[in-house]
Design a protein around this motif. Structure first.
Motif, PDB file in Angstrom:
ATOM      1  N   UNK A 175      10.346   5.513 -12.527  1.00 10.40           N
ATOM      2  CA  UNK A 175       8.978   5.883 -12.035  1.00 10.40           C
ATOM      3  C   UNK A 175       8.091   5.856 -13.359  1.00 10.40           C
ATOM      4  N   UNK A 176       8.714   6.379 -14.299  1.00  8.84           N
ATOM      5  CA  UNK A 176       7.678   6.538 -15.669  1.00  8.84           C
ATOM      6  C   UNK A 176       7.325   5.262 -16.315  1.00  8.84           C
ATOM      7  N   UNK A 177       8.327   4.284 -16.323  1.00  8.67           N
ATOM      8  CA  UNK A 177       7.892   2.894 -16.668  1.00  8.67           C
ATOM      9  C   UNK A 177       6.737   2.329 -15.948  1.00  8.67           C
ATOM     10  N   UNK A 178       6.878   2.536 -14.614  1.00  6.28           N
ATOM     11  CA  UNK A 178       5.925   2.033 -13.618  1.00  6.28           C
ATOM     12  C   UNK A 178       4.714   2.677 -13.928  1.00  6.28           C
ATOM     13  N   UNK A 179       4.749   3.852 -14.060  1.00  7.61           N
ATOM     14  CA  UNK A 179       3.487   4.673 -14.199  1.00  7.61           C
ATOM     15  C   UNK A 179       2.829   4.240 -15.662  1.00  7.61           C
ATOM     16  N   UNK A 180       3.533   3.949 -16.583  1.00 11.92           N
ATOM     17  CA  UNK A 180       2.893   3.478 -17.704  1.00 11.92           C
ATOM     18  C   UNK A 180       2.283   1.974 -17.606  1.00 11.92           C
ATOM     19  N   UNK A 181       2.851   1.203 -16.749  1.00 13.35           N
ATOM     20  CA  UNK A 181       2.466  -0.185 -16.521  1.00 13.35           C
ATOM     21  C   UNK A 181       1.003   0.031 -15.871  1.00 13.35           C
ATOM     22  N   UNK A 182       0.931   1.037 -14.796  1.00 11.34           N
ATOM     23  CA  UNK A 182      -0.289   1.192 -14.098  1.00 11.34           C
ATOM     24  C   UNK A 182      -1.396   1.764 -14.988  1.00 11.34           C
ATOM     25  N   UNK A 183      -1.026   2.598 -16.029  1.00 13.04           N
ATOM     26  CA  UNK A 183      -2.112   3.036 -16.820  1.00 13.04           C
ATOM     27  C   UNK A 183      -2.545   2.198 -17.681  1.00 13.04           C
ATOM     28  N   UNK A 213      -2.190  20.373 -13.342  1.00 14.84           N
ATOM     29  CA  UNK A 213      -2.551  19.502 -12.211  1.00 14.84           C
ATOM     30  C   UNK A 213      -1.838  18.292 -12.054  1.00 14.84           C
ATOM     31  N   UNK A 214      -1.575  17.796 -13.581  1.00 18.03           N
ATOM     32  CA  UNK A 214      -0.813  16.610 -13.688  1.00 18.03           C
ATOM     33  C   UNK A 214       0.496  16.550 -13.211  1.00 18.03           C
ATOM     34  N   UNK A 215       1.148  17.786 -13.725  1.00 17.56           N
ATOM     35  CA  UNK A 215       2.474  18.134 -13.439  1.00 17.56           C
ATOM     36  C   UNK A 215       2.927  18.014 -11.830  1.00 17.56           C
ATOM     37  N   UNK A 216       1.864  18.780 -11.099  1.00 19.77           N
ATOM     38  CA  UNK A 216       1.422  18.765  -9.744  1.00 19.77           C
ATOM     39  C   UNK A 216       1.537  17.481  -8.999  1.00 19.77           C
ATOM     40  N   UNK A 217       0.700  16.574  -9.664  1.00 23.99           N
ATOM     41  CA  UNK A 217       0.513  15.404  -8.904  1.00 23.99           C
ATOM     42  C   UNK A 217       1.893  14.619  -9.190  1.00 23.99           C
ATOM     43  N   UNK A 218       2.469  14.511 -10.235  1.00 27.36           N
ATOM     44  CA  UNK A 218       3.711  13.935 -10.362  1.00 27.36           C
ATOM     45  C   UNK A 218       4.938  14.348  -9.439  1.00 27.36           C
ATOM     46  N   UNK A 219       4.940  15.868  -9.322  1.00 28.17           N
ATOM     47  CA  UNK A 219       5.957  16.465  -8.466  1.00 28.17           C
ATOM     48  C   UNK A 219       5.655  16.033  -6.902  1.00 28.17           C
ATOM     49  N   UNK A 267       0.974  -1.307  -0.024  1.00 28.07           N
ATOM     50  CA  UNK A 267      -0.032   0.045  -0.160  1.00 28.07           C
ATOM     51  C   UNK A 267       0.814   1.203   0.003  1.00 28.07           C
ATOM     52  N   UNK A 268       2.041   1.371   0.692  1.00 22.69           N
ATOM     53  CA  UNK A 268       2.772   2.476   0.844  1.00 22.69           C
ATOM     54  C   UNK A 268       3.277   2.568  -0.506  1.00 22.69           C
ATOM     55  N   UNK A 269       3.870   1.615  -1.279  1.00 22.24           N
ATOM     56  CA  UNK A 269       4.555   1.724  -2.433  1.00 22.24           C
ATOM     57  C   UNK A 269       3.340   2.188  -3.475  1.00 22.24           C
ATOM     58  N   UNK A 270       2.249   1.469  -3.318  1.00 14.13           N
ATOM     59  CA  UNK A 270       1.099   1.877  -4.348  1.00 14.13           C
ATOM     60  C   UNK A 270       0.852   3.401  -4.271  1.00 14.13           C
ATOM     61  N   UNK A 271       1.018   3.846  -3.250  1.00 15.22           N
ATOM     62  CA  UNK A 271       0.607   5.346  -3.028  1.00 15.22           C
ATOM     63  C   UNK A 271       1.439   6.219  -3.717  1.00 15.22           C
ATOM     64  N   UNK A 272       2.808   6.052  -3.586  1.00  8.61           N
ATOM     65  CA  UNK A 272       3.608   6.861  -4.395  1.00  8.61           C
ATOM     66  C   UNK A 272       3.586   6.621  -5.942  1.00  8.61           C
ATOM     67  N   UNK A 273       3.312   5.521  -6.286  1.00  8.42           N
ATOM     68  CA  UNK A 273       3.010   5.020  -7.701  1.00  8.42           C
ATOM     69  C   UNK A 273       1.808   5.855  -8.445  1.00  8.42           C
ATOM     70  N   UNK A 274       0.730   6.084  -7.498  1.00  7.87           N
ATOM     71  CA  UNK A 274      -0.779   6.230  -7.719  1.00  7.87           C
ATOM     72  C   UNK A 274      -0.422   8.014  -8.060  1.00  7.87           C
ATOM     73  N   UNK A 275       0.191   8.680  -7.402  1.00  9.08           N
ATOM     74  CA  UNK A 275       0.479  10.061  -7.318  1.00  9.08           C
ATOM     75  C   UNK A 275       0.877  10.205  -9.025  1.00  9.08           C
ATOM     76  N   UNK A 276       1.893   9.609  -9.505  1.00 10.43           N
ATOM     77  CA  UNK A 276       2.401   9.768 -10.776  1.00 10.43           C
ATOM     78  C   UNK A 276       1.484   9.166 -11.796  1.00 10.43           C
ATOM     79  N   UNK A 277       1.064   8.007 -11.574  1.00 11.51           N
ATOM     80  CA  UNK A 277      -0.060   7.455 -12.613  1.00 11.51           C
ATOM     81  C   UNK A 277      -1.173   8.271 -12.629  1.00 11.51           C
ATOM     82  N   UNK A 278      -1.883   8.724 -11.667  1.00  9.85           N
ATOM     83  CA  UNK A 278      -3.125   9.468 -11.927  1.00  9.85           C
ATOM     84  C   UNK A 278      -3.041  10.884 -12.555  1.00  9.85           C
ATOM     85  N   UNK A 279      -1.744  11.483 -12.481  1.00 15.71           N
ATOM     86  CA  UNK A 279      -1.491  12.634 -13.177  1.00 15.71           C
ATOM     87  C   UNK A 279      -1.336  12.357 -14.656  1.00 15.71           C
ATOM     88  N   UNK A 280      -0.651  11.154 -14.862  1.00 12.28           N
ATOM     89  CA  UNK A 280      -0.622  10.846 -16.287  1.00 12.28           C
ATOM     90  C   UNK A 280      -1.814  10.515 -16.999  1.00 12.28           C
TER      91      UNK A 280
END
Length: 299
Positions: A230-238, A204-210, A13-26
Motif C-alpha cells: 500500500x505504501x508503494x502505491x501511496x507514494x506513486x499517487x503522491x 489525522x494522517x495516521x487516522x486516514x491511513x488506518x 473508483x472502488x480501488x481509488x477510494x482505498x488508495x486515496x485514504x492512505x495517499x491523502x494522509x501521506x
C-alpha cells in the motif's frame, strides 16, 4: 460498449477510494511537516488488523453484526489516538529540520519495527472478515451486479475529500495548519503552538491511513506485507498528484487505480507495474506532479 466500460469504472473508483485514504494522509503530513513518512503504510495495515480482529470478536461473541460498521471507524480512531501522538512526539519530532535522507531512514526503521510487531501480535496467517460487505448485499446497475460496500467506499472517499477541503478552508484548525505550512517561524512569532499543530496533523494522517486499512479489510482481508504494498502505491499517487496536494491525491488515486484495473482486465502481466509506468510518464512531463508547483526552499 457501456456494459464493458461500467465494470471498469466502478472497479477503478472502488480501488481509488482505498488508495486515496492512505495517499491523502501521506500528503497531509508532508504538506504540514515536510516529512515523507515511509512508515505510513504500517498504520494502514495495523488499522486493517485491528478492524479484522475486532470484527471477528464481535461475531464470535454473538453480538449484532451491524456493530461491525462502527468497529471499522473505532479501530482507525484507536490506532490514531495511540500511535499518532506517541510516534510524533518521540520519533518524528526529532527529524524536523534534518536532511531528507535522515527522515527517510528514521521512518523506514519505524516501518520495519511496526511490521515485525504486527507479525508478533497477529501472526503470519491471513485474516479475513467480510461481515460488513455481506450485510450490505449487491445492487444491479445496467444488468451488472455491484457490491454495495464498494459503492459505500466511493461515497466515503468523496466525504473525506470534501471534509478535508472544509477543514482547511473554513475551520480555525485549518487556518492554523495553513499558517504553519506557509512559515513556521512567523507562526511561532504570532503565538501559534506549532508543536500542537504538528501532533494534530500527524494524528489525522495516521487516522486516514488506518481508516483506509480498516475499510479495505472486508474486501481484501489482511496479510503480512500489506503495508509495504500500500505504501508503494501511496507514494506513486503522491508523486503523480504533487506532494502536499489534496486534490492531486484524489485525481492521482483514480489514475493509479484505473491503470491497475485496466492491466488486470487486459494485460495481467503488467498488473503490478502499470501504476508506476503511469507515474514515470507523468513525471517525465511534469516533474512536480499534475498539481504540484516548483517552490523556493529556505536554507
Amino acid at each position: 460498449m457501456l456494459d464493458m466500460a461500467l465494470p471498469l469504472i466502478m472497479d477503478a473508483l472502488a480501488n481509488a477510494a482505498l488508495i486515496f485514504f492512505v495517499a491523502v494522509g501521506l500528503t497531509l503530513v508532508f504538506s504540514v511537516q515536510r516529512i515523507l513518512n515511509v512508515a505510513h503504510g504500517s498504520f494502514y495495515s495495523i488499522g486493517a488488523y485491528i478492524a479484522a480482529s475486532m470484527g471477528l470478536w464481535l461475531i464470535s461473541a454473538g453480538l449484532n453484526p451491524w456493530l461491525s460498521f462502527p468497529a471499522l471507524l473505532l479501530s482507525a480512531a484507536l490506532v490514531a489516538m495511540v500511535l499518532g501522538p506517541l510516534v510524533e512526539r518521540t520519533l518524528i519530532r526529532w527529524t524536523y529540520g534534518r536532511h531528507e535522507a535522515i527522515q527517510i531512514l528514521v521512518t523506514f526503521g519505524l516501518f520495519l519495527i511496526l511490521e515485525d510487531l504486527q507479525r508478533l501480535v497477529f501472526g503470519v496467517r491471513s485474516i479475513y472478515q467480510d461481515t460488513p460487505m455481506a450485510l450490505l448485499g449487491v445492487t444491479e446497475i445496467g444488468g451488472i451486479f455491484y457490491l454495495n460496500y464498494q459503492l459505500l467506499l466511493i461515497v466515503l472517499a468523496l466525504a473525506v475529500l470534501f471534509g478535508m477541503r472544509f477543514l482547511i478552508k473554513h475551520t480555525r484548525l485549518g487556518r492554523l495548519l495553513v499558517a504553519v505550512v506557509a512559515d513556521r517561524e512567523v507562526s511561532l512569532a504570532m503565538g501559534i503552538n506549532t508543536d500542537r499543530a504538528f501532533v494534530l496533523a500527524f494524528t489525522l494522517g495516521v487516522f486516514l491511513a488506518a481508516l483506509g486499512g480498516a475499510l479495505a479489510t472486508p474486501t481484501t482481508g489482511v496479510a503480512p506485507g500489506l503495508g509495504a504494498e500500500t505504501m508503494v502505491l501511496a507514494f506513486a499517487v503522491a508523486a503523480i498528484g504533487g506532494l502536499g496536494q489534496i486534490e492531486g491525491a484524489a485525481v492521482a488515486s483514480i489514475i493509479v487505480a484505473g491503470a491497475k484495473v485496466l492491466a488486470v482486465y487486459y494485460a495481467p502481466a503488467f498488473d503490478t507495474v502499470a501504476p508506476f509506468l503511469v507515474m514515470l510518464a507523468v513525471l517525465l512531463v511534469r516533474p512536480n506532479g499534475l498539481f504540484g508547483t516548483a517552490t523556493t526552499r529556505k536554507i
